[in-house]
Motif scaffolding. Sequence first.
Motif, PDB file in Angstrom:
ATOM      1  N   SER A  24      -6.278   6.417 -15.301  1.00 35.98           N
ATOM      2  CA  SER A  24      -5.438   7.195 -14.393  1.00 35.98           C
ATOM      3  C   SER A  24      -4.731   8.332 -15.115  1.00 35.98           C
ATOM      4  O   SER A  24      -4.492   9.387 -14.535  1.00 35.98           O
ATOM      5  CB  SER A  24      -4.429   6.292 -13.687  1.00 35.98           C
ATOM      6  OG  SER A  24      -3.518   5.756 -14.615  1.00 35.98           O
ATOM      7  N   ILE A  39      -6.611   6.565  -7.835  1.00 33.24           N
ATOM      8  CA  ILE A  39      -5.930   5.310  -8.121  1.00 33.24           C
ATOM      9  C   ILE A  39      -6.994   4.307  -8.566  1.00 33.24           C
ATOM     10  O   ILE A  39      -7.777   3.825  -7.754  1.00 33.24           O
ATOM     11  CB  ILE A  39      -5.187   4.772  -6.882  1.00 33.24           C
ATOM     12  CG1 ILE A  39      -4.320   5.850  -6.242  1.00 33.24           C
ATOM     13  CG2 ILE A  39      -4.387   3.532  -7.229  1.00 33.24           C
ATOM     14  CD1 ILE A  39      -3.260   6.438  -7.135  1.00 33.24           C
ATOM     15  N   HIS A  41      -8.656   0.919  -9.406  1.00 37.92           N
ATOM     16  CA  HIS A  41      -8.506  -0.500  -9.066  1.00 37.92           C
ATOM     17  C   HIS A  41      -9.583  -1.286  -9.794  1.00 37.92           C
ATOM     18  O   HIS A  41     -10.306  -2.089  -9.202  1.00 37.92           O
ATOM     19  CB  HIS A  41      -8.607  -0.712  -7.553  1.00 37.92           C
ATOM     20  CG  HIS A  41      -7.447  -0.186  -6.793  1.00 37.92           C
ATOM     21  ND1 HIS A  41      -6.155  -0.642  -6.985  1.00 37.92           N
ATOM     22  CD2 HIS A  41      -7.356   0.767  -5.850  1.00 37.92           C
ATOM     23  CE1 HIS A  41      -5.334   0.000  -6.179  1.00 37.92           C
ATOM     24  NE2 HIS A  41      -6.039   0.859  -5.481  1.00 37.92           N
ATOM     25  N   ILE A 114     -11.362  -2.245  -1.342  1.00 38.45           N
ATOM     26  CA  ILE A 114     -10.556  -1.132  -1.858  1.00 38.45           C
ATOM     27  C   ILE A 114      -9.850  -0.415  -0.709  1.00 38.45           C
ATOM     28  O   ILE A 114      -8.665  -0.082  -0.813  1.00 38.45           O
ATOM     29  CB  ILE A 114     -11.433  -0.167  -2.684  1.00 38.45           C
ATOM     30  CG1 ILE A 114     -11.847  -0.851  -3.987  1.00 38.45           C
ATOM     31  CG2 ILE A 114     -10.706   1.144  -2.973  1.00 38.45           C
ATOM     32  CD1 ILE A 114     -12.912  -0.126  -4.761  1.00 38.45           C
ATOM     33  N   GLU A 118      -5.786  -0.298  -0.468  1.00 41.09           N
ATOM     34  CA  GLU A 118      -5.090   0.990  -0.390  1.00 41.09           C
ATOM     35  C   GLU A 118      -4.335   1.136   0.937  1.00 41.09           C
ATOM     36  O   GLU A 118      -3.218   1.648   0.955  1.00 41.09           O
ATOM     37  CB  GLU A 118      -6.077   2.142  -0.559  1.00 41.09           C
ATOM     38  CG  GLU A 118      -6.440   2.427  -1.986  1.00 41.09           C
ATOM     39  CD  GLU A 118      -5.268   2.952  -2.785  1.00 41.09           C
ATOM     40  OE1 GLU A 118      -4.634   3.949  -2.373  1.00 41.09           O
ATOM     41  OE2 GLU A 118      -4.975   2.359  -3.828  1.00 41.09           O
ATOM     42  N   SER A 119      -4.934   0.697   2.022  1.00 44.48           N
ATOM     43  CA  SER A 119      -4.298   0.831   3.333  1.00 44.48           C
ATOM     44  C   SER A 119      -3.059  -0.047   3.455  1.00 44.48           C
ATOM     45  O   SER A 119      -2.036   0.382   4.001  1.00 44.48           O
ATOM     46  CB  SER A 119      -5.289   0.476   4.440  1.00 44.48           C
ATOM     47  OG  SER A 119      -6.390   1.353   4.401  1.00 44.48           O
ATOM     48  N   TYR A 122      -0.357   1.492   1.257  1.00 52.50           N
ATOM     49  CA  TYR A 122       0.165   2.683   1.938  1.00 52.50           C
ATOM     50  C   TYR A 122       1.084   2.295   3.096  1.00 52.50           C
ATOM     51  O   TYR A 122       2.187   2.827   3.236  1.00 52.50           O
ATOM     52  CB  TYR A 122      -0.991   3.550   2.443  1.00 52.50           C
ATOM     53  CG  TYR A 122      -0.561   4.637   3.394  1.00 52.50           C
ATOM     54  CD1 TYR A 122       0.123   5.757   2.937  1.00 52.50           C
ATOM     55  CD2 TYR A 122      -0.825   4.533   4.759  1.00 52.50           C
ATOM     56  CE1 TYR A 122       0.537   6.747   3.814  1.00 52.50           C
ATOM     57  CE2 TYR A 122      -0.418   5.515   5.636  1.00 52.50           C
ATOM     58  CZ  TYR A 122       0.257   6.625   5.167  1.00 52.50           C
ATOM     59  OH  TYR A 122       0.668   7.596   6.038  1.00 52.50           O
ATOM     60  N   ARG A 142      -6.069  10.795  -1.225  1.00 56.19           N
ATOM     61  CA  ARG A 142      -6.015   9.574  -2.029  1.00 56.19           C
ATOM     62  C   ARG A 142      -7.155   8.595  -1.760  1.00 56.19           C
ATOM     63  O   ARG A 142      -7.768   8.092  -2.703  1.00 56.19           O
ATOM     64  CB  ARG A 142      -4.671   8.882  -1.778  1.00 56.19           C
ATOM     65  CG  ARG A 142      -4.478   7.631  -2.560  1.00 56.19           C
ATOM     66  CD  ARG A 142      -3.099   7.078  -2.378  1.00 56.19           C
ATOM     67  NE  ARG A 142      -3.019   5.762  -2.992  1.00 56.19           N
ATOM     68  CZ  ARG A 142      -1.912   5.261  -3.464  1.00 56.19           C
ATOM     69  NH1 ARG A 142      -0.794   5.930  -3.394  1.00 56.19           N
ATOM     70  NH2 ARG A 142      -1.914   4.068  -4.002  1.00 56.19           N
ATOM     71  N   LEU A 143      -7.456   8.308  -0.506  1.00 56.75           N
ATOM     72  CA  LEU A 143      -8.354   7.197  -0.199  1.00 56.75           C
ATOM     73  C   LEU A 143      -9.793   7.459  -0.621  1.00 56.75           C
ATOM     74  O   LEU A 143     -10.397   6.645  -1.317  1.00 56.75           O
ATOM     75  CB  LEU A 143      -8.275   6.858   1.294  1.00 56.75           C
ATOM     76  CG  LEU A 143      -9.055   5.620   1.716  1.00 56.75           C
ATOM     77  CD1 LEU A 143      -8.527   4.386   1.008  1.00 56.75           C
ATOM     78  CD2 LEU A 143      -8.997   5.433   3.214  1.00 56.75           C
ATOM     79  N   THR A 146     -10.312   7.607  -4.394  1.00 60.13           N
ATOM     80  CA  THR A 146     -10.149   6.269  -4.958  1.00 60.13           C
ATOM     81  C   THR A 146     -11.400   5.431  -4.722  1.00 60.13           C
ATOM     82  O   THR A 146     -11.872   4.733  -5.626  1.00 60.13           O
ATOM     83  CB  THR A 146      -8.907   5.599  -4.352  1.00 60.13           C
ATOM     84  OG1 THR A 146      -7.758   6.369  -4.704  1.00 60.13           O
ATOM     85  CG2 THR A 146      -8.738   4.184  -4.834  1.00 60.13           C
ATOM     86  N   ASN A 150     -13.748   4.191  -7.948  1.00 62.67           N
ATOM     87  CA  ASN A 150     -13.831   2.747  -8.139  1.00 62.67           C
ATOM     88  C   ASN A 150     -15.242   2.234  -7.880  1.00 62.67           C
ATOM     89  O   ASN A 150     -15.686   1.272  -8.506  1.00 62.67           O
ATOM     90  CB  ASN A 150     -12.806   2.020  -7.280  1.00 62.67           C
ATOM     91  CG  ASN A 150     -11.423   2.157  -7.853  1.00 62.67           C
ATOM     92  OD1 ASN A 150     -11.109   1.579  -8.878  1.00 62.67           O
ATOM     93  ND2 ASN A 150     -10.585   2.957  -7.208  1.00 62.67           N
TER      94      ASN A 150
END
Length: 170
Positions: A24, A39, A41, A114, A118-119, A122, A142-143, A146, A150
């Motif tokens: 990151s 982000i 994970h 993932i 994330e949801s 958030y 972001r989503l 990510t 990942n």
Amino acid sequence: MDLRKNVALPAIIILTFILEGVASLIFGKQLFAENRLFIPHFLLVMLILMTAFYKRNPTLIYAFILGLVYDIYYTNIMGVFFALFPLIVYITDKFLQVFQKNILLLALITIFDIILMESIVYAFYLLIGKTNMEIFAFIDTRLWTTILLNFAFYLIAYFPFRRFLLKLEN
């Protein structure tokens, strides 16, 4: 004493934890424009692979411990990842009781997990007022980035970690 179970697996998990933080910091802004967030994970991906190719109960223990350490080290709010990591492991285990454990279906489950992680994070941060990002901005900045990065980690880690976990079972 089985060194692979007692030393190698925790060492791999610790290295993944460190890699997640380093990724990151180093690659986040070089891979995407300044307004994109990455982000990692990687721990979640490793837990999903452990759920698929290792025993469920030790994986749940790893999920609880890693969630607690993740909360202590990366977040200011205790309990978010402590609850989410085991929840994701449980949901993944239920999916894998229905679906086959091939690379494609496990990839789809990983992407779903993932998105779910994330949801929920958030929504929780929105609920407590730690963020004011709109849903469309969250998805755009972001989503999807990510998910992509990942997923790339998943593709890199799948075969060697799967092979390692299958050797642990023998």
